[in-house]
Design an enzyme around this catalytic site. Structure first.
Site, PDB file in Angstrom:
ATOM      1  N   CYS A 215      -8.084  35.002  71.582  1.00  0.00           N
ATOM      2  CA  CYS A 215      -9.364  35.691  71.798  1.00  0.00           C
ATOM      3  C   CYS A 215     -10.422  35.272  70.776  1.00  0.00           C
ATOM      4  CB  CYS A 215      -9.180  37.190  71.679  1.00  0.00           C
ATOM      5  SG  CYS A 215      -7.959  37.843  72.806  1.00  0.00           S
TER       6      CYS A 215
ATOM      7  N   ARG B 126     -10.240  27.709  71.409  1.00  0.00           N
ATOM      8  CA  ARG B 126      -9.122  28.560  70.998  1.00  0.00           C
ATOM      9  C   ARG B 126      -8.192  28.888  72.153  1.00  0.00           C
ATOM     10  NH1 ARG B 126     -10.931  31.321  66.143  1.00  0.00           N
ATOM     11  NH2 ARG B 126      -9.751  33.197  66.575  1.00  0.00           N
TER      12      ARG B 126
ATOM     13  N   TRP C  97      -7.735  36.019  75.759  1.00  0.00           N
ATOM     14  CA  TRP C  97      -6.458  35.346  76.015  1.00  0.00           C
ATOM     15  C   TRP C  97      -5.463  36.471  76.252  1.00  0.00           C
ATOM     16  CZ3 TRP C  97      -1.570  34.822  73.594  1.00  0.00           C
ATOM     17  CH2 TRP C  97      -0.845  33.688  73.964  1.00  0.00           C
TER      18      TRP C  97
ATOM     19  N   ASN D 217      -9.900  41.269  69.190  1.00  0.00           N
ATOM     20  CA  ASN D 217      -8.930  40.188  69.068  1.00  0.00           C
ATOM     21  C   ASN D 217      -7.715  40.780  68.359  1.00  0.00           C
ATOM     22  OD1 ASN D 217      -7.461  37.931  68.358  1.00  0.00           O
ATOM     23  ND2 ASN D 217      -9.056  36.995  67.089  1.00  0.00           N
ATOM     24  N   GLY D 218      -6.524  40.616  68.923  1.00  0.00           N
ATOM     25  CA  GLY D 218      -5.334  41.166  68.275  1.00  0.00           C
ATOM     26  C   GLY D 218      -4.576  42.080  69.208  1.00  0.00           C
TER      27      GLY D 218
ATOM     28  N   GLU E 293       7.504  16.171  67.703  1.00  0.00           N
ATOM     29  CA  GLU E 293       6.054  16.246  67.871  1.00  0.00           C
ATOM     30  C   GLU E 293       5.622  15.514  69.150  1.00  0.00           C
ATOM     31  OE1 GLU E 293       3.853  18.039  66.746  1.00  0.00           O
ATOM     32  OE2 GLU E 293       1.967  17.007  67.067  1.00  0.00           O
TER      33      GLU E 293
ATOM     34  N   LYS F 243       3.684  17.304  72.249  1.00  0.00           N
ATOM     35  CA  LYS F 243       2.403  16.862  72.800  1.00  0.00           C
ATOM     36  C   LYS F 243       2.503  16.712  74.312  1.00  0.00           C
ATOM     37  CE  LYS F 243       0.721  17.722  70.184  1.00  0.00           C
ATOM     38  NZ  LYS F 243       0.455  18.314  68.932  1.00  0.00           N
TER      39      LYS F 243
ATOM     40  N   GLU G 279       2.867  20.128  76.114  1.00  0.00           N
ATOM     41  CA  GLU G 279       1.663  20.961  75.995  1.00  0.00           C
ATOM     42  C   GLU G 279       0.581  20.570  76.993  1.00  0.00           C
ATOM     43  OE1 GLU G 279       0.730  22.396  71.471  1.00  0.00           O
ATOM     44  OE2 GLU G 279       0.684  20.246  71.807  1.00  0.00           O
TER      45      GLU G 279
ATOM     46  N   HIS H 173      26.381  14.698  72.291  1.00  0.00           N
ATOM     47  CA  HIS H 173      26.850  16.083  72.277  1.00  0.00           C
ATOM     48  C   HIS H 173      26.180  16.928  73.355  1.00  0.00           C
ATOM     49  CE1 HIS H 173      29.127  15.231  68.710  1.00  0.00           C
ATOM     50  NE2 HIS H 173      28.033  14.724  68.140  1.00  0.00           N
TER      51      HIS H 173
ATOM     52  N   LYS I  91      -5.450  27.753  70.639  1.00  0.00           N
ATOM     53  CA  LYS I  91      -5.539  26.898  69.460  1.00  0.00           C
ATOM     54  C   LYS I  91      -5.132  27.652  68.206  1.00  0.00           C
ATOM     55  CE  LYS I  91      -6.809  23.229  67.184  1.00  0.00           C
ATOM     56  NZ  LYS I  91      -5.796  22.159  67.292  1.00  0.00           N
TER      57      LYS I  91
HETATM   58  C1  G6P Z   1      -0.869  26.870  68.118  1.00  0.00           C
HETATM   59  C2  G6P Z   1      -1.573  25.571  68.403  1.00  0.00           C
HETATM   60  C3  G6P Z   1      -0.791  24.424  67.789  1.00  0.00           C
HETATM   61  C4  G6P Z   1      -0.572  24.665  66.310  1.00  0.00           C
HETATM   62  C5  G6P Z   1       0.074  26.025  66.044  1.00  0.00           C
HETATM   63  C6  G6P Z   1       0.050  26.376  64.577  1.00  0.00           C
HETATM   64  O1  G6P Z   1       0.340  26.894  68.792  1.00  0.00           O
HETATM   65  O2  G6P Z   1      -1.712  25.366  69.795  1.00  0.00           O
HETATM   66  O3  G6P Z   1      -1.517  23.227  67.971  1.00  0.00           O
HETATM   67  O4  G6P Z   1       0.234  23.659  65.801  1.00  0.00           O
HETATM   68  O5  G6P Z   1      -0.656  27.045  66.714  1.00  0.00           O
HETATM   69  O6  G6P Z   1      -1.282  26.512  64.175  1.00  0.00           O
HETATM   70  P1  G6P Z   1      -1.799  26.347  62.685  1.00  0.00           P
HETATM   71  O7  G6P Z   1      -3.276  26.570  62.763  1.00  0.00           O
HETATM   72  O8  G6P Z   1      -1.097  27.419  61.895  1.00  0.00           O
HETATM   73  O9  G6P Z   1      -1.423  24.992  62.224  1.00  0.00           O
END
Ligand code: G6P
Length: 610
Positions: A2, A27, A74, A99-100, A482, A486, A489, A505, A605
């Site tokens: 949010c 975000r 959100w 927000n929260g 990672e 990616k 996501e 395994h 985000k």
């Molecule tokens: C969310 C974002 C990720 C990020 C993670 C941690 O899941 O989509 O891209 O890695 O939060 O966020 P931070 O700001 O703590 O690195």
């Protein structure tokens, strides 16, 4: 997650609110809305979908007003829908954005229902509007009503509230979620972050935990958690409005991938000289604290967690220091045994991730030697609450899928590890060689970016796939994690990462012609082991894509795969270099599949709720 924007001014604030919401789009959100005070009455517009839908609504049904609050939602409580979108109102006279999460919303809802309030949404937020209204009806002035209402809320939140009984006044509060005050000339603003307001001001007040703020066009007054009026310092932000523009790039993510050589160079800038890490770069107190460190505890979420995993390999190999790492949501809720002389390291791009912040606070309570933040946002809560800080200088990262934040985190972590390694007896020559390696990182990342056309072609082979397996060994296992993150996501292709040695395994059972396998092959001590794993895949008819260091000979798998050469270098820099083609691959697969690259479905985000 949010986003909040609020403004009180002489001019019409609707364009300011809309521009602020657009700046917060990164975000992640599913609906948007705003309330303004026009001719003494509150008017509201809300829409599901993007901010442009809200704009379109306002084109056909215009709203204007000199004070207003706005929100991108959100969903947490209640599906994404117009009735659940914020602002939420009470009896047409109180309007709230939030927000929260309000954890005791059910109990409050029952009490308010008993007092005659009707609920029109499934959200936890609506209780705040009714509660403020209810308290004000009993005689409290608007600000006191908000203060008394939040005293009854449990959970983490940031809010902005307005009332038709207090024209031109907006009250904001933060407890656990970020909120900043923007100071204009004869106008004041609230925002979830600086980016939301950078087009209208560069002067900000960062609220402390528990603060409440009252803004009018001409005044701003902050009250601390005890209700005492306090002065908070005004900061001048260095963020430029241009830094958050997409420029010639089709997506923010692509722009941010290509910004990596410069972002890494800036993260290293002024921190290395004469083949050494400069000793004073970790802030006041570091010279005294770092030599005492005997153990490191890293805590982070998502991509930042992957950066921490890489650092664990480095710390134990180069500094000989034991290192534990855990995702913040786990760490914060279990009984933790803190080793003696342990340094708590929190890694976060945003510095506002709820779980990471909670873990930091828990860590401080548990009594570590000190806390150390690796962060990209100087004004963030994480930075303000940590003893030592090393900033990544990636600049604003807008794409939800983190790219330049990750490689700059690796760069910053490498600086910390090399300093700890020096303090723990790594000899000066080896140290100097590692520092030189690190300095070559921007150049090598730039070279990896030149693979883009080849990777765009390669991406076509993944478009119709439903699953992908990523393999890596040692310090490059987190790179596989990672790469898989990616891809899942932004392309929504199911992707899993395994340490290559775990193949036999379990995951080998999945390998057939429909399961592409991606691996990174550095020229290190584990290469021969990795080659055996590669053969295991080949022997099962699997399609195999290998990103291999230029010095590594791996036969191509004929039609059934490809080998792409990358000048990856030593274990200190290869993780960042190998990550680049994996980012590009995920990006191009997502583009071909037509997904929303910068704002993938369901994701946010900045995860400011748990
Ligand atoms: C969310 C974002 C990720 C990020 C993670 C941690 O899941 O989509 O891209 O890695 O939060 O966020 P931070 O700001 O703590 O690195």
């Amino acid at each position: 997650m949010c986003g909040i924007v609020a403004a009180t001014a002489e001019r019409d604030v609707v364009p300011i609110l809309i521009a602020g919401l657009k700046a917060l789009e990164y975000r992640g959100y599913d609906s948007a809305g705003l309330s303004v005070l026009a001719d003494g009455a509150l008017a509201r517009a809300r829409t599901v979908g993007k901010v442009r839908e809200l704009e379109a609504r306002l084109d056909s049904e215009p709203l204007h007003g000199s004070s207003g609050i706005a929100h991108t939602r959100w969903a947490t409580h209640g599906v994404p829908s117009e009735r659940n979108a914020h602002p939420h109102t009470s009896v047409g006279s109180v309007s709230v954005v939030h927000n929260g999460i309000i954890e005791n919303h059910e109990a409050l809802r029952e009490q308010l229902r008993a007092s005659g309030y009707e609920f029109t949404s499934d959200t936890d937020t609506e209780v705040i509007a009714h509660l403020v209204h209810h308290i004000a009806k009993e005689g409290a002035n608007f600000r006191d009503a908000v203060a008394q209402a939040i005293a009854r809320l449990e959970g983490a939140f940031a809010i902005a509230v307005m009332s038709s009984d207090a024209p031109g006044t907006i009250v904001g509060a933060r407890r656990g979620s970020p909120l900043v005050v923007g100071i204009g000339i004869g106008e004041h603003f609230l925002g979830s972050d600086v980016q939301a307001l950078i087009k209208v001001t560069n002067r900000f007040v960062y609220l402390d935990e528990g603060d409440l703020v009252e803004i009018t066009r001409t005044s701003m007054q902050v009250f601390d958690a005890d209700g005492a009026a306090v002065q908070r310092r005004t900061h001048q932000s260095e963020l430029s409005a241009d830094a958050v523009e997409r420029g010639e790039y089709r997506h923010y993510m692509l722009k941010e991938i290509f910004e990596q050589p410069r972002a890494i160079a800036e993260t290293l800038e002024g921190r290395i000289a004469g083949h050494r890490i400069l000793p004073n770069i970790f802030g006041v107190g570091a010279l005294e604290l770092l030599p005492r460190v005997r153990h490191v505890q890293i805590v982070a979420c998502g991509t930042s967690y992957h950066a921490g995993l890489v650092a664990k390999y480095w710390l134990e190999a180069l500094a000989g220091l034991p290192c534990s790492i855990e995702v913040a949501s786990e760490y914060r809720y279990r009984k933790v045994v803190v080793p003696r002389d342990s340094l708590f390291v929190a890694i976060s791009q945003s510095g506002e991730t709820a779980d990471t912040l909670a873990a930091l606070r828990e860590g401080k309570r548990l009594g570590y030697l000190g806390s150390f933040a690796i962060c990209n946002v100087p004004e963030s809560s994480l930075v303000r609450e940590s003893d030592l800080v090393l900033m990544t200088r990636a600049g604003p990262e807008i794409g939800v899928a983190s790219t330049k934040a990750f490689t700059t985190q690796l760069s910053a972590l490498a600086l910390l590890v090399l300093e700890l390694a020096r303090l723990n007896g790594l000899d000066a020559d080896r140290c100097a060689r590692f520092v030189d390696d690190l300095e070559s990182l921007p150049r090598r990342v730039a070279a990896a970016l030149e693979l883009e056309p080849a990777i765009a072609t390669l991406a076509e082979r993944f478009v119709a796939k439903h699953h992908t397996l990523f393999l890596g060994r040692g310090v490059n296992f987190p790179v596989a994690l990672e790469g898989a993150l990616k891809l899942k996501e932004i392309s929504y292709i199911h992707a899993e990462a395994y340490p290559a040695g775990e193949l036999k395994h379990g995951p080998l059972a999945l390998v057939d012609e429909d399961m592409p396998v991606i691996t990174v092959a550095p020229n290190n001590a584990l290469l021969e082991k990795l080659k055996s794993n590669i053969e295991e895949v080949r022997a099962r008819g699997g399609e195999l894509f290998v990103f291999a260091d230029t010095s590594v000979e791996i036969p191509a798998n004929g039609e059934r795969g490809a080998v792409i050469k990358v000048d990856a270098g030593s274990d200190l820099i290869a993780p960042a270099v190998f990550t680049v083609p994996l980012q590009l691959l995920a990006y191009h697969v997502a583009v071909l599949r037509g997904t929303d690259v910068d704002q993938p479905r369901n994701l946010a985000k900045s995860v400011t709720v748990e």
